[in-house]
Motif scaffolding. Sequence first.
Motif, PDB file in Angstrom:
ATOM      1  N   GLU A 281      43.097  38.549  34.366  1.00 42.36           N
ATOM      2  CA  GLU A 281      43.319  39.710  34.211  1.00 42.36           C
ATOM      3  C   GLU A 281      43.040  40.061  32.492  1.00 42.36           C
ATOM      4  N   PRO A 282      42.399  41.479  32.503  1.00 40.41           N
ATOM      5  CA  PRO A 282      41.631  42.316  33.343  1.00 40.41           C
ATOM      6  C   PRO A 282      40.041  41.981  33.642  1.00 40.41           C
ATOM      7  N   ARG A 283      40.082  41.717  35.119  1.00 38.98           N
ATOM      8  CA  ARG A 283      38.481  40.397  35.568  1.00 38.98           C
ATOM      9  C   ARG A 283      37.532  41.168  35.681  1.00 38.98           C
ATOM     10  N   ASP A 284      36.128  40.927  35.839  1.00 41.20           N
ATOM     11  CA  ASP A 284      35.041  41.297  35.626  1.00 41.20           C
ATOM     12  C   ASP A 284      34.610  41.439  36.604  1.00 41.20           C
ATOM     13  N   PHE A 285      34.126  42.426  38.071  1.00 40.46           N
ATOM     14  CA  PHE A 285      33.074  41.718  38.780  1.00 40.46           C
ATOM     15  C   PHE A 285      31.842  42.452  38.904  1.00 40.46           C
TER      16      PHE A 285
END
Lengths: 481, 266
Positions: A281-285
């Motif tokens: 986190e923070p992830r990048d979808f």
Amino acid sequence: MKRILLTILLTVVLCSAWYSPAGADDSQGKKLYNGWCAQCHGYDGDAKSYTDKFSVPKPRDFTMGTYKFRSTPSGDPPTDADITKVVRDGNPGTSMPPWDRFTDDEVKAIVAHVKTFAPDAFKDAGKPITIGTPPKASADLIAKGKELFNKAKCVECHGTAGRGNGEKGWQDNFKNDWGDSIMPADYTHPWELRNGSAVEDIYRTISVGLSGTPMTSYMDSLKDEDRWALAVFIKSLQQQRKLGVALKVKKAASIPAKADDPAWDSVEFMDLPMGGQLMFEPRDFTPLITNVRVRGLYTDKELAFMVEWSDKKPNNGSDGKPADSIWIQFPVKVTEAVEKPYFFMGDKKHPVFLWNWKASAAGDVVEQIAKGNENVEDLPKKDVTVITSYNDGLYRVVYKRALKTGGKDDFEVIPGKFVPFSIAAFDGQNGESGIKGAVSAWYYLMLEPSTPLKVYVLPPLVALFVLVGGVSLSRSLKSKK
Amino acid sequence: MLKIYPIIAAIGLLITVVSVFKKSPFFNFLGLLTLIYGLLKSAGLFMPPFPGQVITMYMAMSVFSLFIYFSIQEKTFEAFLEPMRAVLADDNKLILRILIVFIAIPVFAGYITYEKVKPNYEPPVSARIVHPEPVSSIEFRGKPITIIGLENPLRKDTANFEKNFEAGKKIYYQNCFYCHGDDLDGRGHLSQGYNPVPLPFRGTDTIAQLPESFVFWRVAKGWRGLPSGSGPWNSSMPSFEDFLTEDEIWQVIIFIYEATGNKPRS
């Protein structure tokens, strides 16, 4: 009396079910749709779904009956064949994959069910436009198309080089009919052209437009031959990806002084497809940088490594959005052993160097050491320099370093030896910064050593030797006769 | 490409048969070698192809044993050598001599030498174990869980099976589909960016071979939980214990088995 009424009622209900317009077809279509389409397009076809927050662009909402990808004139519904094409081929660059597992009958049933979400829109069938044979691409036709590209104002949204970086494309009102911000297509990336990348696909898009978006139909405003010329020009902007495992860096007399020096264009390159950072986190979808192109050159003293990528809007951090940023990552210890540090920012036992460039400090690069994503330190050393450019939607960052830095703890780049590297790229416009960004896997770079002399000397020598042997054998046999 | 090898084998057979009738041991030798080479390569049509080194070894053995076979009798050996002698010394074979002995063979020798001495830089290849030995127990958010023999507790709750399946579907499409694919085929829209590429769940070589406890362990621990020797693979598979509860992992496991029509191994 009651019983008679009940019987009549029951009969009517049964009959109406029997005569329901979609019939048996619909139940199979609905089952398949609910199984394999509803996760994105919603059980009610309204795109209120499991993935709506995780997909850019968002899945299609079928309830308005508005379809971007059609072969029918603007305002007409798509044909069944159009919807089938999307199901079968998917939309490149989106989360809509090509569904090749279903039979033709199954796809037919799915298409029939999709149409039930906006029955009014399909009352009158759309009639597809005729797509003739594309003209042969020639320099003249491309030049004509280029002229039209400006004249028809394509350039305002798609930019001079077609990277989707036109001024209009970044206004706040650049949205589709659903109120979602959208981006003009980047023609240089054929692998993410939603409506297909063939010249016929481009012609079709120009002709009928994309419903629900600012891309209008040019059927009336441009003649047929002009639309073909435009399509041929746009097709000529497409770049082909060259994927690989290792980048071979050739030796040169000198390294170009500027990042946008045309001399770089002829340097061998390799493309890196990018994924999102999904581990921490923070992830990048929804990364927008889908591809990074790398090139390299070296001289007796210096190593230069260029990273190049499309970015529709540059952000230097002054507009309230994070600054665009890119880093290359090298293992601190380069060994021929198979085990490498973790591919994103290393780990405690296997640290990595980051050459971290941010558009907010254009001429500067920060050298860092990372032992995992939560353990990053700036290094005081200044071994690496950068030269950068941003031209018409294309970023270029050239990192330069001495071949031998003399630093004990530095990794060495020796000709003939493979050095692992990976890249992370951050698009400020997409809200990416910190560890939220696009990532690549590990790749290798290798400085190609000059060819050893024996390669030129030995083969002719052996050939000569064998020839002499053959001649003398032939002579001795003849003399015996 | 592979389809050419049966043709090569057939040509070899033809040469062999004709040479037997013509009583030419030399062409018999060449024909047999061509036949053997064609057959060895054709095997790739039915099974994993033989590695190049194995083929080289078999061919060397064939050359050696056939040479012994043809040289063991003086008369046969004489006949065997005859074509070579003719090309080397016969006056009416001058053109053939120039073509074969003075041009083709030296050029071929030069080419072989070039292939041997030219530098060939290959990046190191990393091997990995796709299904590592499962651990006996893990700590899931601080709570010990025994993996060996563990069963999916939600399978017993048949009354809520549909509910758990649907919950699993939602979890899959919010956590897994960008990599493992809309169609669970491993070809999600971000999958190209990673190495190793995400696994497909369709087919018989991944989840179909595994008990659910194994899948639970892999989903819960991701790349970080890989035992030493089989990791870290540079995998982009997160440790889903950071993002999902125990029940949610069991739900998504139900979904991926049901959606692909696979049955967990017990």
